[in-house]
Design a protein around this motif. Structure first.
Motif, mmCIF file in Angstrom:
data_model
loop_
_atom_site.group_PDB
_atom_site.id
_atom_site.type_symbol
_atom_site.label_atom_id
_atom_site.label_comp_id
_atom_site.label_asym_id
_atom_site.label_seq_id
_atom_site.Cartn_x
_atom_site.Cartn_y
_atom_site.Cartn_z
ATOM 1 N N VAL A 1 -0.369 -4.011 -2.395
ATOM 2 C CA VAL A 1 -0.537 -3.387 -1.086
ATOM 3 C C VAL A 1 0.687 -2.519 -0.834
ATOM 4 C CG1 VAL A 1 -0.714 -3.783 1.407
ATOM 5 C CG2 VAL A 1 -1.907 -5.298 -0.187
ATOM 6 N N VAL A 2 0.443 -1.296 -0.395
ATOM 7 C CA VAL A 2 1.519 -0.354 -0.096
ATOM 8 C C VAL A 2 1.531 -0.106 1.398
ATOM 9 C CG1 VAL A 2 2.373 1.975 -0.497
ATOM 10 C CG2 VAL A 2 1.264 0.722 -2.356
ATOM 11 N N ILE A 3 2.710 -0.158 2.000
ATOM 12 C CA ILE A 3 2.860 0.101 3.426
ATOM 13 C C ILE A 3 3.834 1.258 3.640
ATOM 14 C CG2 ILE A 3 4.592 -1.742 3.645
ATOM 15 C CD1 ILE A 3 2.230 -0.637 6.449
ATOM 16 N N ALA A 4 3.392 2.241 4.379
ATOM 17 C CA ALA A 4 4.256 3.349 4.803
ATOM 18 C C ALA A 4 4.437 3.221 6.309
ATOM 19 C CB ALA A 4 3.620 4.687 4.455
ATOM 20 N N VAL A 5 5.661 3.371 6.776
ATOM 21 C CA VAL A 5 5.944 3.292 8.212
ATOM 22 C C VAL A 5 6.428 4.668 8.650
ATOM 23 C CG1 VAL A 5 7.243 2.128 10.019
ATOM 24 C CG2 VAL A 5 6.538 0.852 7.978
ATOM 25 N N VAL A 6 5.725 5.241 9.620
ATOM 26 C CA VAL A 6 5.976 6.617 10.039
ATOM 27 C C VAL A 6 6.453 6.657 11.487
ATOM 28 C CG1 VAL A 6 4.940 8.900 10.330
ATOM 29 C CG2 VAL A 6 4.167 7.409 8.471
ATOM 30 N N PRO A 7 7.713 7.049 11.724
ATOM 31 C CA PRO A 7 8.190 7.248 13.100
ATOM 32 C C PRO A 7 7.509 8.483 13.703
ATOM 33 C CG PRO A 7 10.032 6.908 11.599
ATOM 34 C CD PRO A 7 8.813 7.148 10.759
ATOM 35 N N GLN A 8 6.799 8.294 14.779
ATOM 36 C CA GLN A 8 5.993 9.347 15.384
ATOM 37 C C GLN A 8 6.821 10.495 15.931
ATOM 38 O OE1 GLN A 8 2.377 9.522 15.343
ATOM 39 N NE2 GLN A 8 3.314 8.382 13.676
ATOM 40 N N GLY A 9 6.459 11.705 15.524
ATOM 41 C CA GLY A 9 7.082 12.904 16.067
ATOM 42 C C GLY A 9 8.518 13.135 15.642
ATOM 43 N N ASN A 10 9.024 12.343 14.716
ATOM 44 C CA ASN A 10 10.418 12.476 14.297
ATOM 45 C C ASN A 10 10.494 13.468 13.132
ATOM 46 O OD1 ASN A 10 13.073 12.170 13.425
ATOM 47 N ND2 ASN A 10 13.141 10.026 14.074
ATOM 48 N N ARG B 1 -0.343 12.912 2.433
ATOM 49 C CA ARG B 1 0.551 13.185 1.293
ATOM 50 C C ARG B 1 1.078 11.896 0.673
ATOM 51 N NH1 ARG B 1 3.759 18.307 4.022
ATOM 52 N NH2 ARG B 1 2.028 19.775 3.771
ATOM 53 N N LEU B 2 1.468 10.949 1.509
ATOM 54 C CA LEU B 2 1.954 9.671 0.987
ATOM 55 C C LEU B 2 0.837 8.933 0.251
ATOM 56 C CD1 LEU B 2 4.173 8.494 3.971
ATOM 57 C CD2 LEU B 2 4.977 9.209 1.710
ATOM 58 N N ARG B 3 -0.365 8.956 0.823
ATOM 59 C CA ARG B 3 -1.515 8.295 0.191
ATOM 60 C C ARG B 3 -1.803 8.923 -1.183
ATOM 61 N NH1 ARG B 3 -5.413 5.579 3.029
ATOM 62 N NH2 ARG B 3 -4.910 6.810 4.881
ATOM 63 N N GLU B 4 -1.749 10.248 -1.268
ATOM 64 C CA GLU B 4 -1.970 10.932 -2.546
ATOM 65 C C GLU B 4 -0.922 10.532 -3.574
ATOM 66 O OE1 GLU B 4 -2.120 15.158 -1.885
ATOM 67 O OE2 GLU B 4 -3.867 14.988 -0.574
ATOM 68 N N GLN B 5 0.305 10.445 -3.135
ATOM 69 C CA GLN B 5 1.403 10.052 -4.026
ATOM 70 C C GLN B 5 1.172 8.634 -4.551
ATOM 71 O OE1 GLN B 5 5.128 10.656 -1.977
ATOM 72 N NE2 GLN B 5 6.343 10.334 -3.818
ATOM 73 N N VAL B 6 0.772 7.740 -3.659
ATOM 74 C CA VAL B 6 0.505 6.350 -4.051
ATOM 75 C C VAL B 6 -0.684 6.293 -5.005
ATOM 76 C CG1 VAL B 6 -0.328 4.120 -3.180
ATOM 77 C CG2 VAL B 6 1.553 5.293 -2.021
ATOM 78 N N THR B 7 -1.747 7.001 -4.681
ATOM 79 C CA THR B 7 -2.950 6.986 -5.510
ATOM 80 C C THR B 7 -2.668 7.504 -6.919
ATOM 81 O OG1 THR B 7 -4.353 7.246 -3.566
ATOM 82 C CG2 THR B 7 -5.337 7.806 -5.686
ATOM 83 N N ALA B 8 -1.797 8.500 -7.026
ATOM 84 C CA ALA B 8 -1.447 9.033 -8.348
ATOM 85 C C ALA B 8 -0.738 7.990 -9.203
ATOM 86 C CB ALA B 8 -0.572 10.275 -8.192
ATOM 87 N N LEU B 9 0.043 7.137 -8.576
ATOM 88 C CA LEU B 9 0.801 6.116 -9.302
ATOM 89 C C LEU B 9 0.039 4.803 -9.446
ATOM 90 C CD1 LEU B 9 4.246 6.671 -7.557
ATOM 91 C CD2 LEU B 9 3.701 7.202 -9.934
ATOM 92 N N ALA B 10 -0.751 4.470 -8.440
ATOM 93 C CA ALA B 10 -1.417 3.161 -8.398
ATOM 94 C C ALA B 10 -2.799 3.312 -7.766
ATOM 95 C CB ALA B 10 -0.563 2.177 -7.612
ATOM 96 N N PRO B 11 -3.770 3.805 -8.527
ATOM 97 C CA PRO B 11 -5.089 4.084 -7.965
ATOM 98 C C PRO B 11 -5.781 2.875 -7.341
ATOM 99 C CG PRO B 11 -4.967 4.775 -10.279
ATOM 100 C CD PRO B 11 -3.664 4.143 -9.931
#
Length: 145
Positions: A32-41, A65-75
């Protein structure tokens, strides 16, 4: 049980994800991959290479973009993201990661960080805050090779 990877798109996060996939194959555990995105920063997003200097902040673009990067490494990895307030500090981001670790019943959290886990950890270190939780094991990836 799962293997959790906090992911910010950095080379060390990529290395941590690669290691998690390798462990997952051996131990037959999902990743499981988790990305945490600070809103509007915008500054935070630009520092991490999520957006270019001439782009405005857009959560959906960043997450895509982050999802694409993850999918390329770990489909086969499950990708999740959480939003935190614009001025979120490392503690807020780490709290979201720890919450995801508990929800996904993570057995190991793979952290890509060149400073997490040292005896002296910066107060603002996300990796150090995540590594301090004792409900899961932590594997710290300090090298990209």
């Amino acid at each position: 049980m799962t293997l959790l990877v906090p992911f910010d798109g950095s080379a060390l996060a990529e290395a941590a994800l690669t290691r998690a996939v390798e462990f997952g194959e051996v131990f037959e555990q999902s990743v499981v991959v988790i990305a945490v995105v600070p809103q509007g920063n915008t500054t935070y997003a630009r520092e991490r290479g999520w957006i270019e200097a001439d782009e405005s902040f857009d959560t959906e673009t960043i997450v895509s973009r982050l999802r694409e990067q993850v999918t390329a490494l770990a489909p086969d990895a499950a990708f999740r993201y959480e939003r935190v307030p614009r001025a979120a500090r490392a503690g807020s981001i780490a709290r979201e990661i720890r919450r995801t670790a508990r929800r996904s019943e993570a057995s190991i959290v793979f952290i890509g960080s060149d400073n997490a886990g040292r005896l002296v950890t910066a107060l603002s270190s996300v990796g150090g805050n995540v590594a301090a939780d004792q409900t899961y094991d932590v594997l710290i990836v300090r090298h990209t090779d």
